[in-house]
Each structure stands twice: as structure tokens, then as C-alpha cells.
Design a protein around this motif. Structure first.
Motif, PDB file in Angstrom:
ATOM      1  N   PRO A 205       0.839  -1.204   0.000  1.00 59.94           N
ATOM      2  CA  PRO A 205       0.000   0.000   0.000  1.00 59.94           C
ATOM      3  C   PRO A 205       0.871   1.249   0.000  1.00 59.94           C
ATOM      4  O   PRO A 205       1.994   1.238   0.525  1.00 59.94           O
ATOM      5  N   PRO A 206       0.396   2.345  -0.579  1.00 58.01           N
ATOM      6  CA  PRO A 206       1.226   3.550  -0.700  1.00 58.01           C
ATOM      7  C   PRO A 206       1.616   4.165   0.635  1.00 58.01           C
ATOM      8  O   PRO A 206       2.632   4.846   0.727  1.00 58.01           O
ATOM      9  N   ASP A 207       0.822   3.940   1.684  1.00 54.84           N
ATOM     10  CA  ASP A 207       1.106   4.545   2.987  1.00 54.84           C
ATOM     11  C   ASP A 207       1.716   3.546   3.957  1.00 54.84           C
ATOM     12  O   ASP A 207       1.627   3.699   5.178  1.00 54.84           O
ATOM     13  N   ALA A 208       2.348   2.493   3.463  1.00 60.61           N
ATOM     14  CA  ALA A 208       2.893   1.442   4.319  1.00 60.61           C
ATOM     15  C   ALA A 208       3.956   1.989   5.262  1.00 60.61           C
ATOM     16  O   ALA A 208       4.815   2.783   4.869  1.00 60.61           O
ATOM     17  N   ARG A 209       3.869   1.538   6.510  1.00 63.46           N
ATOM     18  CA  ARG A 209       4.871   1.886   7.516  1.00 63.46           C
ATOM     19  C   ARG A 209       5.852   0.721   7.644  1.00 63.46           C
ATOM     20  O   ARG A 209       5.451  -0.412   7.855  1.00 63.46           O
ATOM     21  N   THR A 210       7.162   0.983   7.512  1.00 64.60           N
ATOM     22  CA  THR A 210       8.169  -0.061   7.637  1.00 64.60           C
ATOM     23  C   THR A 210       8.568  -0.211   9.103  1.00 64.60           C
ATOM     24  O   THR A 210       8.868   0.779   9.777  1.00 64.60           O
ATOM     25  N   VAL A 211       8.544  -1.448   9.596  1.00 66.98           N
ATOM     26  CA  VAL A 211       8.860  -1.723  10.999  1.00 66.98           C
ATOM     27  C   VAL A 211       9.960  -2.781  11.068  1.00 66.98           C
ATOM     28  O   VAL A 211      10.133  -3.588  10.158  1.00 66.98           O
ATOM     29  N   GLU A 212      10.703  -2.781  12.159  1.00 65.23           N
ATOM     30  CA  GLU A 212      11.796  -3.731  12.347  1.00 65.23           C
ATOM     31  C   GLU A 212      11.352  -4.988  13.078  1.00 65.23           C
ATOM     32  O   GLU A 212      12.058  -6.005  13.047  1.00 65.23           O
ATOM     33  N   SER A 213      10.213  -4.943  13.751  1.00 70.64           N
ATOM     34  CA  SER A 213       9.712  -6.099  14.487  1.00 70.64           C
ATOM     35  C   SER A 213       8.189  -6.058  14.508  1.00 70.64           C
ATOM     36  O   SER A 213       7.574  -5.033  14.174  1.00 70.64           O
ATOM     37  N   LEU A 214       7.601  -7.180  14.897  1.00 71.03           N
ATOM     38  CA  LEU A 214       6.146  -7.307  14.921  1.00 71.03           C
ATOM     39  C   LEU A 214       5.693  -7.622  16.340  1.00 71.03           C
ATOM     40  O   LEU A 214       6.264  -8.489  17.001  1.00 71.03           O
ATOM     41  N   GLY A 215       4.666  -6.908  16.796  1.00 67.99           N
ATOM     42  CA  GLY A 215       4.189  -7.109  18.154  1.00 67.99           C
ATOM     43  C   GLY A 215       2.815  -6.505  18.349  1.00 67.99           C
ATOM     44  O   GLY A 215       2.096  -6.223  17.380  1.00 67.99           O
ATOM     45  N   ARG A 216       2.464  -6.268  19.600  1.00 66.62           N
ATOM     46  CA  ARG A 216       1.113  -5.799  19.901  1.00 66.62           C
ATOM     47  C   ARG A 216       0.829  -4.405  19.338  1.00 66.62           C
ATOM     48  O   ARG A 216      -0.334  -4.009  19.218  1.00 66.62           O
ATOM     49  N   ASP A 217       1.879  -3.663  18.970  1.00 64.86           N
ATOM     50  CA  ASP A 217       1.677  -2.340  18.380  1.00 64.86           C
ATOM     51  C   ASP A 217       1.575  -2.386  16.855  1.00 64.86           C
ATOM     52  O   ASP A 217       1.417  -1.342  16.210  1.00 64.86           O
ATOM     53  N   SER A 218       1.660  -3.583  16.287  1.00 67.85           N
ATOM     54  CA  SER A 218       1.564  -3.702  14.832  1.00 67.85           C
ATOM     55  C   SER A 218       0.160  -3.343  14.371  1.00 67.85           C
ATOM     56  O   SER A 218      -0.821  -3.484  15.114  1.00 67.85           O
ATOM     57  N   ARG A 219       0.063  -2.910  13.119  1.00 65.25           N
ATOM     58  CA  ARG A 219      -1.247  -2.569  12.571  1.00 65.25           C
ATOM     59  C   ARG A 219      -1.292  -2.993  11.100  1.00 65.25           C
ATOM     60  O   ARG A 219      -0.243  -3.058  10.433  1.00 65.25           O
ATOM     61  N   PRO A 220      -2.461  -3.304  10.598  1.00 65.46           N
ATOM     62  CA  PRO A 220      -2.580  -3.676   9.184  1.00 65.46           C
ATOM     63  C   PRO A 220      -1.966  -2.615   8.283  1.00 65.46           C
ATOM     64  O   PRO A 220      -2.153  -1.415   8.497  1.00 65.46           O
ATOM     65  N   GLY A 221      -1.234  -3.076   7.284  1.00 60.58           N
ATOM     66  CA  GLY A 221      -0.537  -2.170   6.377  1.00 60.58           C
ATOM     67  C   GLY A 221       0.927  -1.994   6.711  1.00 60.58           C
ATOM     68  O   GLY A 221       1.688  -1.471   5.888  1.00 60.58           O
ATOM     69  N   ASP A 222       1.345  -2.433   7.911  1.00 60.24           N
ATOM     70  CA  ASP A 222       2.770  -2.377   8.254  1.00 60.24           C
ATOM     71  C   ASP A 222       3.551  -3.354   7.392  1.00 60.24           C
ATOM     72  O   ASP A 222       3.060  -4.431   7.027  1.00 60.24           O
ATOM     73  N   VAL A 223       4.783  -2.998   7.090  1.00 60.14           N
ATOM     74  CA  VAL A 223       5.682  -3.854   6.317  1.00 60.14           C
ATOM     75  C   VAL A 223       6.908  -4.161   7.161  1.00 60.14           C
ATOM     76  O   VAL A 223       7.567  -3.242   7.666  1.00 60.14           O
ATOM     77  N   LEU A 224       7.184  -5.456   7.346  1.00 62.86           N
ATOM     78  CA  LEU A 224       8.414  -5.834   8.029  1.00 62.86           C
ATOM     79  C   LEU A 224       9.589  -5.490   7.126  1.00 62.86           C
ATOM     80  O   LEU A 224       9.583  -5.820   5.936  1.00 62.86           O
ATOM     81  N   ALA A 225      10.584  -4.795   7.681  1.00 59.14           N
ATOM     82  CA  ALA A 225      11.731  -4.351   6.884  1.00 59.14           C
ATOM     83  C   ALA A 225      12.234  -5.489   6.009  1.00 59.14           C
ATOM     84  O   ALA A 225      12.578  -6.563   6.516  1.00 59.14           O
ATOM     85  N   PRO A 226      12.262  -5.304   4.685  1.00 59.51           N
ATOM     86  CA  PRO A 226      12.637  -6.395   3.769  1.00 59.51           C
ATOM     87  C   PRO A 226      14.037  -6.931   4.044  1.00 59.51           C
ATOM     88  O   PRO A 226      14.911  -6.232   4.582  1.00 59.51           O
ATOM     89  N   LEU A 227      14.230  -8.187   3.653  1.00 62.14           N
ATOM     90  CA  LEU A 227      15.513  -8.862   3.810  1.00 62.14           C
ATOM     91  C   LEU A 227      16.003  -9.293   2.431  1.00 62.14           C
ATOM     92  O   LEU A 227      15.284  -9.980   1.707  1.00 62.14           O
TER      93      LEU A 227
END
Length: 347
Positions: A201-223
């Protein structure tokens, strides 16, 4: 049950020691006095299948060499596997360290070096970590076989059980038993009810980890990764003298491939690394993934793993996070694998 024919050292009381399990499905040292390592095994063709057909059991040991070898093949030197982990400080194996052992259980009944198949789908459930030095019992069953579009498919269900009887990992795989790998490409990228586009999605938020603060549309930092020929060959059982399209140039070209390709299960292992980074220790005790393989991935070919959060649900047992995952070749942008994953983390 398959074990190597040696006994524990240090027995001086005349008692018979229990045979030591080897680290792999087969003991390559048999080649010293065995001419044909696959003698008596069936040819891996659809017509030879028996449904249901038991595969194993076999006992292997997750020793220091097995862990370090897997780390090399995946280029994944997680300190939990080499030093200490969150699980009582003990060294553990990588999340997917037993994945190829489970997939390859069929070679206890069928000649592995005569197999030119294509892994179409992999599903894994992670129930608990495996510890350094632990003896693990692997067993499986061919539960279903069917034909589709001129190809013969077989479905295996298998599991790995620890010394104390606990479940470590469960596997369900779908394989075309014999085909021409170079002719298979651009396979469907979803199921009748779900499809993975590999788009963000155009507004995707990149995150380094996944947890209770995650939300739909987040992207785990690519590897980003590249699997070399040496890594693919070792992963695909070169050390057991098994020859296939992943570790032998001549066999790869016979299968209409330019060069050897990376095993689908090796890509699953990289996904295991990626999702371990995202979920931490939770992945070893409640992770799940289902992966479909679409296109081949050549050795030395750079690729990228991406995961998109599609659902977050908080309940009494924790926060369940659902993902779409995919692997993309960086040379031409084509997807090699797509799938789904989930894990529950503590609130």
C-alpha cells in the motif's frame, strides 16, 4: 528406525551401548563399503506411490555441526543458535533446521538421486525449539495423490518430535514427483479465497519487528539474500552423496535449467530467518506459514523477502498477527514464492 552402526565411547563394563543417531537422514560413511547407496529404493514416479505410505521413523541428532552447517547454507548466524537463546539460555537450532529433513523423508523409500520434482507448496507449524544435542524423531506419511494438468502430485504430512515427546515442528508439503523444472514457471499465486499480489500500500509503515503495536498495512523491513552454489549444494544433501537439480550442473541442465536452482525448502528457511527477526522467540512456539512456489530461483540470483501485515487481533492468549509474505527475484522482479504467515505474541 535408522541409526549409524557405532556405539557410544567409554563402555568398559561389557554392556552393549545404544547406537548413536547420525545428524542426517542417511549416514554418508556407508559409502566406504557400500557400492550403491540407493540400492533397493523405489524409482520416484507417480505410478510407484502407495497411499497411505509410511515414511520413517528415523532418529537424527541436532549436533553442533548440523547447526553450523545450516547457518552457512542460509547465511543466518543467529546468536541464539551459536551461543545462548531466550529458552533457558540454551543453544537452539534455527526455526527451519529440520524442514528439509522432513521434506526429504520420502528418500527413505525412494531414490533421491533419481528425483526431478517440483515443490509446489509448503506448510509449517512451529511448536517448540529444538536444542543442541537433542535426538529428534522424524516420521511422515504420504496421505494423498492426484493428477492435475498432466502432472502427478503427492501430499506428505510429517512431524518432528523431541526426546521428551513434545512436538517441535509439523509439516505438510505438496510435490510434483517427477517433472521438467525448467518448464514450470508463472504458477498461480494464491488460493480460491486468497491471493498475494506482492504489492505494498502507498502509505505502508516499515517496521523492524512485529508485536502488539503492529497494525494492518505495516511492512516488516525487507531482507535481501543471495544463495550461492556452495550453499545450495550443501543444503540439498551433497554431503550425503545425493545428486539433484540443486547441487549438480549436469542434472540441472537435463531438467532444462541453465544452472542449478535454489530448493524451495531453502527459501522457506530464509523465510524462517526473516520471521524470526520479526516475531522473536514467539515464532518458535506459535508460528505458522503456508508458502506456494511460483518460479524458479537460480543460485547466485539476488532476491528480496517482504511481509505485509494484513490482520491484528488481540485476545486472551495474546495478539495474533497475520501476514502476506513473498519472495521476489531482484533481476527481473518476478515472484518465486508467495504465502501467508501468522504468530501470536504476548500482550
Amino acid at each position: 528406525m535408522t541409526t549409524r552402526d557405532v556405539t557410544l565411547p567409554g563402555k568398559t563394563d561389557g554392556s552393549v551401548a545404544e547406537p548413536l543417531p547420525w545428524r542426517d537422514l542417511t549416514d554418508p560413511r556407508r559409502a566406504v563399503d557400500t557400492d550403491d547407496l540407493e540400492a533397493g529404493l523405489k524409482e520416484p514416479i507417480f505410478e510407484n506411490l502407495e497411499i497411505p505410505e509410511k515414511l520413517g521413523p528415523v532418529t537424527i541428532v541436532v549436533d553442533d555441526h548440523k547447526i553450523k552447517r545450516f547457518a552457512f547454507t542460509q547465511d543466518d548466524f543467529n546468536p541464539w543458535t551459536l551461543d545462548s537463546s531466550p529458552f533457558d539460555g540454551r543453544r537452539i537450532g534455527h526455526a527451519c533446521i529440520l524442514g528439509n529433513d522432513l521434506l526429504q523423508l520420502f528418500t527413505l523409500n525412494y531414490a533421491g538421486s533419481k528425483t526431478v520434482g517440483f515443490h509446489t507448496e509448503e506448510q509449517m507449524w512451529f511448536d517448540s525449539p529444538v536444542y543442541l544435542g537433542e535426538r529428534v524423531t522424524l516420521s511422515g506419511t504420504y496421505v494423498e495423490a492426484y493428477e492435475r494438468r498432466g502432472q502427478g502430485y503427492v501430499v506428505m504430512e510429517a512431524n518432528a518430535v523431541g526426546e521428551d515427546g513434545r512436538s517441535i515442528i509439523r509439516h505438510r508439503g505438496v510435490e510434483i514427483l517427477r517433472t521438467v523444472p525448467g518448464a514450470l514457471a508463472g504458477r498461480g499465486s494464491g488460493t480460491p479465497d486468497r491471493k498475494v499480489s506482492g504489492e505494498l500500500p502507498p502509505d505502508a509503515r516499515t517496521v523492524e519487528s512485529l508485536g502488539r503495536d503492529s497494525r494492518p498495512g505495516d511492512v516488516l523491513a525487507p531482507l535481501d539474500k543471495t544463495i550461492t552454489m556452495e550453499q545450495a549444494a550443501v543444503f540439498s544433501r551433497l554431503g550425503e552423496y545425493v545428486r539433484n537439480v540443486h547441487n549438480d550442473l549436469a542434472i540441472a541442465r537435463h531438467g532444462k535449467l541453465r544452472i542449478p536452482i535454489v530448493q524451495g525448502q531453502q527459501q522457506v528457511g530464509v523465510l524462517g530467518e526473516y520471521l524470526t527477526r520479526g516475531f522473536g522467540s514467539h515464532w518458535f512456539t506459535g508460528g505458522w506459514m503456508r508458502v506456494k512456489f511460483l518460479n524458479t530461483l537460480e543460485v547466485f540470483e539476488p532476491f528480496r523477502l517482504t511481509a505485509l501485515v494484513t490482520g491484528v487481533e488481540t485476545g486472551a492468549e495474546g495478539t495474533k498477527i497475520e501476514l502476506e509474505v513473498w519472495i521476489r527475484r531482484l533481476c527481473d522482479g518476478k515472484l518465486t514464492a508467495v504465502g501467508w504467515a501468522s504468530c501470536t505474541v504476548a500482550n
